[in-house]
Write a protein that holds these residues in place. Structure first.
Motif, PDB file in Angstrom:
ATOM      1  N   SER A  61       0.830  -1.208   0.000  1.00 59.58           N
ATOM      2  CA  SER A  61       0.000   0.000   0.000  1.00 59.58           C
ATOM      3  C   SER A  61       0.863   1.255   0.000  1.00 59.58           C
ATOM      4  O   SER A  61       0.596   2.222  -0.726  1.00 59.58           O
ATOM      5  N   ALA A  62       1.910   1.257   0.806  1.00 60.87           N
ATOM      6  CA  ALA A  62       2.791   2.420   0.918  1.00 60.87           C
ATOM      7  C   ALA A  62       3.496   2.716  -0.399  1.00 60.87           C
ATOM      8  O   ALA A  62       3.643   3.884  -0.787  1.00 60.87           O
ATOM      9  N   LEU A  63       3.922   1.673  -1.093  1.00 58.20           N
ATOM     10  CA  LEU A  63       4.692   1.869  -2.319  1.00 58.20           C
ATOM     11  C   LEU A  63       3.879   2.548  -3.421  1.00 58.20           C
ATOM     12  O   LEU A  63       4.453   3.134  -4.337  1.00 58.20           O
ATOM     13  N   THR A  64       2.563   2.522  -3.319  1.00 56.99           N
ATOM     14  CA  THR A  64       1.735   3.203  -4.319  1.00 56.99           C
ATOM     15  C   THR A  64       1.817   4.719  -4.171  1.00 56.99           C
ATOM     16  O   THR A  64       1.463   5.452  -5.090  1.00 56.99           O
ATOM     17  N   ARG A  65       2.281   5.203  -3.015  1.00 57.45           N
ATOM     18  CA  ARG A  65       2.371   6.644  -2.762  1.00 57.45           C
ATOM     19  C   ARG A  65       3.807   7.132  -2.655  1.00 57.45           C
ATOM     20  O   ARG A  65       4.069   8.236  -2.212  1.00 57.45           O
ATOM     21  N   ILE A  66       4.737   6.284  -3.086  1.00 50.41           N
ATOM     22  CA  ILE A  66       6.154   6.635  -3.011  1.00 50.41           C
ATOM     23  C   ILE A  66       6.729   6.701  -4.417  1.00 50.41           C
ATOM     24  O   ILE A  66       6.598   5.755  -5.193  1.00 50.41           O
ATOM     25  N   GLU A  67       7.359   7.819  -4.726  1.00 47.13           N
ATOM     26  CA  GLU A  67       8.022   8.005  -6.019  1.00 47.13           C
ATOM     27  C   GLU A  67       9.468   8.429  -5.770  1.00 47.13           C
ATOM     28  O   GLU A  67       9.719   9.592  -5.448  1.00 47.13           O
ATOM     29  N   PRO A  68      10.405   7.504  -5.904  1.00 50.46           N
ATOM     30  CA  PRO A  68      11.792   7.869  -5.670  1.00 50.46           C
ATOM     31  C   PRO A  68      12.282   8.957  -6.625  1.00 50.46           C
ATOM     32  O   PRO A  68      11.861   9.034  -7.777  1.00 50.46           O
ATOM     33  N   VAL A  69      13.155   9.776  -6.117  1.00 51.37           N
ATOM     34  CA  VAL A  69      13.886  10.757  -6.920  1.00 51.37           C
ATOM     35  C   VAL A  69      15.319  10.261  -6.952  1.00 51.37           C
ATOM     36  O   VAL A  69      15.964  10.170  -5.911  1.00 51.37           O
ATOM     37  N   VAL A  70      15.780   9.887  -8.133  1.00 51.37           N
ATOM     38  CA  VAL A  70      17.132   9.354  -8.264  1.00 51.37           C
ATOM     39  C   VAL A  70      18.108  10.518  -8.288  1.00 51.37           C
ATOM     40  O   VAL A  70      17.991  11.422  -9.113  1.00 51.37           O
ATOM     41  N   GLY A  71      19.031  10.510  -7.340  1.00 47.62           N
ATOM     42  CA  GLY A  71      20.024  11.580  -7.301  1.00 47.62           C
ATOM     43  C   GLY A  71      20.755  11.625  -5.989  1.00 47.62           C
ATOM     44  O   GLY A  71      20.665  10.713  -5.167  1.00 47.62           O
ATOM     45  N   ASP A  72      21.436  12.720  -5.787  1.00 48.16           N
ATOM     46  CA  ASP A  72      22.281  12.922  -4.625  1.00 48.16           C
ATOM     47  C   ASP A  72      22.127  14.368  -4.179  1.00 48.16           C
ATOM     48  O   ASP A  72      21.935  15.255  -5.015  1.00 48.16           O
ATOM     49  N   LEU A  73      22.226  14.618  -2.899  1.00 51.64           N
ATOM     50  CA  LEU A  73      22.107  15.991  -2.397  1.00 51.64           C
ATOM     51  C   LEU A  73      23.148  16.934  -2.998  1.00 51.64           C
ATOM     52  O   LEU A  73      22.908  18.132  -3.112  1.00 51.64           O
ATOM     53  N   LEU A  74      24.274  16.398  -3.386  1.00 51.79           N
ATOM     54  CA  LEU A  74      25.325  17.230  -3.955  1.00 51.79           C
ATOM     55  C   LEU A  74      25.085  17.574  -5.423  1.00 51.79           C
ATOM     56  O   LEU A  74      25.772  18.423  -5.986  1.00 51.79           O
ATOM     57  N   ASP A  75      24.089  16.924  -6.027  1.00 56.09           N
ATOM     58  CA  ASP A  75      23.778  17.149  -7.434  1.00 56.09           C
ATOM     59  C   ASP A  75      22.586  18.091  -7.549  1.00 56.09           C
ATOM     60  O   ASP A  75      21.443  17.686  -7.354  1.00 56.09           O
ATOM     61  N   THR A  76      22.848  19.344  -7.855  1.00 56.39           N
ATOM     62  CA  THR A  76      21.773  20.347  -7.900  1.00 56.39           C
ATOM     63  C   THR A  76      20.800  20.146  -9.056  1.00 56.39           C
ATOM     64  O   THR A  76      19.739  20.759  -9.064  1.00 56.39           O
TER      65      THR A  76
END
Length: 90
Positions: A61-76
């Motif tokens: 159920s949770a995964l239906t509301r999760i959309e990963p953002v691929v990246g790193d905090l150092l990558d603006t």
């Protein structure tokens, strides 16, 4: 609706926080920032992390509301992701 960007969701504490967020607010959308080579790899890492804290039904159920953002905090360049425009909490 709350839209939350979470860093560290594949770690222990971040995973626990992400699991709590998605199970405590059904209207919440979660964007975990994940270091990964692909969206598929990011989804796998998030599912594995949250799976430590949620049973199979709650995880599904949770995964239906999760959309990963691929990246790193150092990558603006992650700021160019159009999905982040509506983020209400970090």
């Amino acid at each position: 609706m709350r839209i939350v960007l979470v860093t560290g969701s594949t770690g222990f504490i971040g995973g626990a926080v992400a699991a709590h967020l998605v199970t405590s607010d059904e209207g919440l959308r979660l964007f975990p920032l994940v270091r990964a080579e692909s969206m598929e790899a990011a989804r796998y890492r998030v599912a594995a992390s949250l799976g430590r804290f949620l049973d199979a039904g709650a995880l599904e159920s949770a995964l239906t509301r999760i959309e990963p953002v691929v990246g790193d905090l150092l990558d603006t360049t992650i700021l160019d992701d159009h999905r982040l425009v509506g983020v209400t909490h970090v």
